[in-house]
Design a protein around this motif. Structure first.
Motif, PDB file in Angstrom:
ATOM      1  N   ASP A   9       0.976  -1.200   0.173  1.00  6.38           N
ATOM      2  CA  ASP A   9       0.062  -0.009   0.069  1.00  6.38           C
ATOM      3  C   ASP A   9       0.775   1.211  -0.119  1.00  6.38           C
ATOM      4  O   ASP A   9       2.041   1.361   0.648  1.00  6.38           O
ATOM      5  N   ASP A  53      -3.358  -3.167  -1.923  1.00  3.44           N
ATOM      6  CA  ASP A  53      -4.217  -2.061  -2.244  1.00  3.44           C
ATOM      7  C   ASP A  53      -4.499  -2.106  -3.727  1.00  3.44           C
ATOM      8  O   ASP A  53      -3.435  -2.396  -4.647  1.00  3.44           O
ATOM      9  N   ILE A  54      -5.579  -1.839  -4.237  1.00  3.93           N
ATOM     10  CA  ILE A  54      -5.881  -1.719  -5.961  1.00  3.93           C
ATOM     11  C   ILE A  54      -5.492  -0.416  -6.374  1.00  3.93           C
ATOM     12  O   ILE A  54      -4.537  -0.630  -7.342  1.00  3.93           O
ATOM     13  N   SER A  55      -5.536   0.702  -5.932  1.00  6.15           N
ATOM     14  CA  SER A  55      -5.017   2.000  -6.586  1.00  6.15           C
ATOM     15  C   SER A  55      -3.876   2.677  -5.957  1.00  6.15           C
ATOM     16  O   SER A  55      -4.116   2.888  -4.530  1.00  6.15           O
ATOM     17  N   SER A  60      -0.831  -0.553 -10.221  1.00  4.38           N
ATOM     18  CA  SER A  60      -1.571  -0.830  -9.541  1.00  4.38           C
ATOM     19  C   SER A  60      -1.700  -2.261  -9.035  1.00  4.38           C
ATOM     20  O   SER A  60      -1.049  -3.098  -9.208  1.00  4.38           O
ATOM     21  N   THR A  81      -9.231  -1.885  -0.457  1.00  2.66           N
ATOM     22  CA  THR A  81      -9.614  -0.948  -1.371  1.00  2.66           C
ATOM     23  C   THR A  81     -10.584   0.111  -0.410  1.00  2.66           C
ATOM     24  O   THR A  81     -11.261  -0.366   0.440  1.00  2.66           O
ATOM     25  N   HIS A  83     -12.417   2.003  -2.443  1.00  4.51           N
ATOM     26  CA  HIS A  83     -13.637   2.010  -3.582  1.00  4.51           C
ATOM     27  C   HIS A  83     -14.881   1.428  -2.980  1.00  4.51           C
ATOM     28  O   HIS A  83     -14.907   0.283  -2.326  1.00  4.51           O
ATOM     29  N   LYS A  91     -13.295  -2.920 -12.584  1.00  6.57           N
ATOM     30  CA  LYS A  91     -11.810  -3.368 -12.559  1.00  6.57           C
ATOM     31  C   LYS A  91     -11.603  -4.858 -12.624  1.00  6.57           C
ATOM     32  O   LYS A  91     -10.436  -5.303 -12.538  1.00  6.57           O
TER      33      LYS A  91
END
Length: 120
Positions: A9, A53-55, A60, A81, A83, A91
């Motif tokens: 992250d 973490d995704i973003s 990514s 996430t 989100h 995604k």
């Protein structure tokens, strides 16, 4: 049994809190602040679980998932996430468990314990 965890992250405060929560629950924890750093760590060490973490800036979390698949690394993998579930549909991450931020240490431990983990 899951013991050795890699957290990936870009949020250093989040990593610190998550790491401490896992350590207090007897996990061995390593951290990476980027996908690039995680890849370097994975070339040297093995883990039971990666929480990613995704973003993040740069690559990514999806990129890390592809790297693990390509390298055929045997590890359990979950995304983290902030989100919404609706935003995640675009995604294409429905094959991985997702832990929604924010969460506390007990929620994380419960998440890890209750998953039906599938390795890559």
């Amino acid at each position: 049994m899951i013991n050795k965890v890699l957290i990936v992250d870009d949020d250093t405060d989040f990593i610190t809190l998550t790491r401490l929560g896992l350590i207090k629950n007897h996990f061995t924890v390593s951290v990476a602040n980027s996908v690039m750093e995680a890849k370097a760590i994975l070339n040297q060490c093995s883990f039971d679980l990666i929480l990613c973490d995704i973003s993040m800036p740069g690559e990514s979390g999806l990129s890390l998932a592809e790297f693990i698949k390509e390298k055929q690394i045997q590890v359990y993998f979950a995304f983290m996430t902030g989100h919404t579930q609706e935003a995640l549909k675009s995604k294409h991450i429905d094959t991985f468990p997702v832990l929604h931020k924010p969460f506390n240490a007990q929620q994380l431990i419960t998440f890890i314990a209750n998953q039906k983990w599938l390795e890559f």
